[in-house]
Write a protein that holds these residues in place. Structure first.
Motif, PDB file in Angstrom:
ATOM      1  N   GLN A   1     -22.469  21.805 -39.654  1.00 26.39           N
ATOM      2  CA  GLN A   1     -22.528  20.899 -38.527  1.00 26.39           C
ATOM      3  C   GLN A   1     -21.239  20.996 -37.729  1.00 26.39           C
ATOM      4  O   GLN A   1     -20.160  21.097 -38.280  1.00 26.39           O
ATOM      5  CB  GLN A   1     -22.671  19.467 -38.987  1.00 26.39           C
ATOM      6  CG  GLN A   1     -23.942  19.120 -39.649  1.00 26.39           C
ATOM      7  CD  GLN A   1     -23.935  17.660 -40.086  1.00 26.39           C
ATOM      8  OE1 GLN A   1     -23.042  16.905 -39.777  1.00 26.39           O
ATOM      9  NE2 GLN A   1     -24.954  17.290 -40.818  1.00 26.39           N
ATOM     10  N   ILE A   2     -21.414  20.914 -36.429  1.00 23.76           N
ATOM     11  CA  ILE A   2     -20.270  20.825 -35.525  1.00 23.76           C
ATOM     12  C   ILE A   2     -20.399  19.489 -34.807  1.00 23.76           C
ATOM     13  O   ILE A   2     -21.390  19.243 -34.115  1.00 23.76           O
ATOM     14  CB  ILE A   2     -20.258  21.984 -34.515  1.00 23.76           C
ATOM     15  CG1 ILE A   2     -20.255  23.329 -35.232  1.00 23.76           C
ATOM     16  CG2 ILE A   2     -19.064  21.857 -33.577  1.00 23.76           C
ATOM     17  CD1 ILE A   2     -20.561  24.499 -34.332  1.00 23.76           C
ATOM     18  N   LYS A   3     -19.421  18.622 -34.977  1.00 19.49           N
ATOM     19  CA  LYS A   3     -19.465  17.294 -34.363  1.00 19.49           C
ATOM     20  C   LYS A   3     -18.647  17.314 -33.079  1.00 19.49           C
ATOM     21  O   LYS A   3     -17.468  17.665 -33.088  1.00 19.49           O
ATOM     22  CB  LYS A   3     -18.967  16.247 -35.341  1.00 19.49           C
ATOM     23  CG  LYS A   3     -19.892  16.136 -36.537  1.00 19.49           C
ATOM     24  CD  LYS A   3     -19.460  15.118 -37.543  1.00 19.49           C
ATOM     25  CE  LYS A   3     -20.489  15.061 -38.671  1.00 19.49           C
ATOM     26  NZ  LYS A   3     -20.112  14.137 -39.720  1.00 19.49           N
ATOM     27  N   LEU A   4     -19.299  16.935 -31.982  1.00 19.52           N
ATOM     28  CA  LEU A   4     -18.684  16.991 -30.662  1.00 19.52           C
ATOM     29  C   LEU A   4     -18.599  15.596 -30.047  1.00 19.52           C
ATOM     30  O   LEU A   4     -19.617  15.020 -29.668  1.00 19.52           O
ATOM     31  CB  LEU A   4     -19.524  17.873 -29.734  1.00 19.52           C
ATOM     32  CG  LEU A   4     -19.807  19.298 -30.184  1.00 19.52           C
ATOM     33  CD1 LEU A   4     -20.862  19.932 -29.287  1.00 19.52           C
ATOM     34  CD2 LEU A   4     -18.519  20.105 -30.158  1.00 19.52           C
ATOM     35  N   PRO A   5     -17.401  15.041 -29.922  1.00 16.26           N
ATOM     36  CA  PRO A   5     -17.267  13.788 -29.175  1.00 16.26           C
ATOM     37  C   PRO A   5     -17.457  14.098 -27.689  1.00 16.26           C
ATOM     38  O   PRO A   5     -16.826  15.004 -27.158  1.00 16.26           O
ATOM     39  CB  PRO A   5     -15.826  13.344 -29.444  1.00 16.26           C
ATOM     40  CG  PRO A   5     -15.251  14.316 -30.414  1.00 16.26           C
ATOM     41  CD  PRO A   5     -16.159  15.486 -30.507  1.00 16.26           C
ATOM     42  N   ALA A  16     -22.351  14.152 -30.265  1.00 10.94           N
ATOM     43  CA  ALA A  16     -23.376  15.189 -30.340  1.00 10.94           C
ATOM     44  C   ALA A  16     -23.070  16.023 -31.584  1.00 10.94           C
ATOM     45  O   ALA A  16     -21.912  16.371 -31.835  1.00 10.94           O
ATOM     46  CB  ALA A  16     -23.366  16.063 -29.095  1.00 10.94           C
ATOM     47  N   VAL A  17     -24.079  16.312 -32.354  1.00  7.12           N
ATOM     48  CA  VAL A  17     -23.925  17.089 -33.575  1.00  7.12           C
ATOM     49  C   VAL A  17     -24.745  18.365 -33.439  1.00  7.12           C
ATOM     50  O   VAL A  17     -25.961  18.306 -33.242  1.00  7.12           O
ATOM     51  CB  VAL A  17     -24.390  16.294 -34.823  1.00  7.12           C
ATOM     52  CG1 VAL A  17     -24.260  17.134 -36.084  1.00  7.12           C
ATOM     53  CG2 VAL A  17     -23.599  14.997 -34.953  1.00  7.12           C
ATOM     54  N   VAL A  18     -24.061  19.507 -33.514  1.00  5.78           N
ATOM     55  CA  VAL A  18     -24.756  20.795 -33.512  1.00  5.78           C
ATOM     56  C   VAL A  18     -25.155  21.051 -34.955  1.00  5.78           C
ATOM     57  O   VAL A  18     -24.312  21.354 -35.801  1.00  5.78           O
ATOM     58  CB  VAL A  18     -23.850  21.919 -32.963  1.00  5.78           C
ATOM     59  CG1 VAL A  18     -24.555  23.263 -33.048  1.00  5.78           C
ATOM     60  CG2 VAL A  18     -23.425  21.606 -31.538  1.00  5.78           C
TER      61      VAL A  18
END
Length: 116
Positions: A1-5, A16-18
């Motif tokens: 997972q990549i977590k994007l504020p 947003a979570v990739v």
């Protein structure tokens, strides 16, 4: 997972979570804004630009077949607003980062919880 504020229009934060396992982008927005997510689309295009560079240099694993994030589904994880004020969206976003497992929140987050 990549977590994007993500900051929408310099007024609101959401996460947003990739999710690379599900090949989808999951959105956790405490206000459930329906703003079209242009800010997220711009962020994903920027990430995609760099992924394409890595792919052209053979630096992306062959295990990750579907690397075009801009084509992935964007899934809203919350169906109704849980934020009751106009200023705590950043705190909600941090809690989402802490408790989102990629499937669900591992701890229930409410407005009351944010102030403790």
């Amino acid at each position: 997972q990549i977590k994007l504020p993500i900051n929408a229009n310099n007024t609101h934060w959401y996460l947003a979570v990739v999710n690379t396992k599900k090949c989808e982008v999951q959105v956790l927005d405490s206000l459930c804004w329906n703003s079209g997510r242009d800010d997220l689309a711009n962020t994903l295009r920027g990430i995609q630009f760099h992924l394409d560079l890595l792919k052209s240099q053979k630096l992306v694993s062959d295990d990750w077949k579907d690397v075009d994030l801009t084509e992935w589904k964007i899934i809203e994880q919350l169906q109704k607003a849980i934020q009751k004020d106009s200023s705590s969206c950043g705190l909600f976003m941090v809690k989402f980062m802490e408790y989102f497992t990629g499937c669900a929140l591992s701890y229930p987050i409410t407005q009351v919880y944010i102030f403790f």
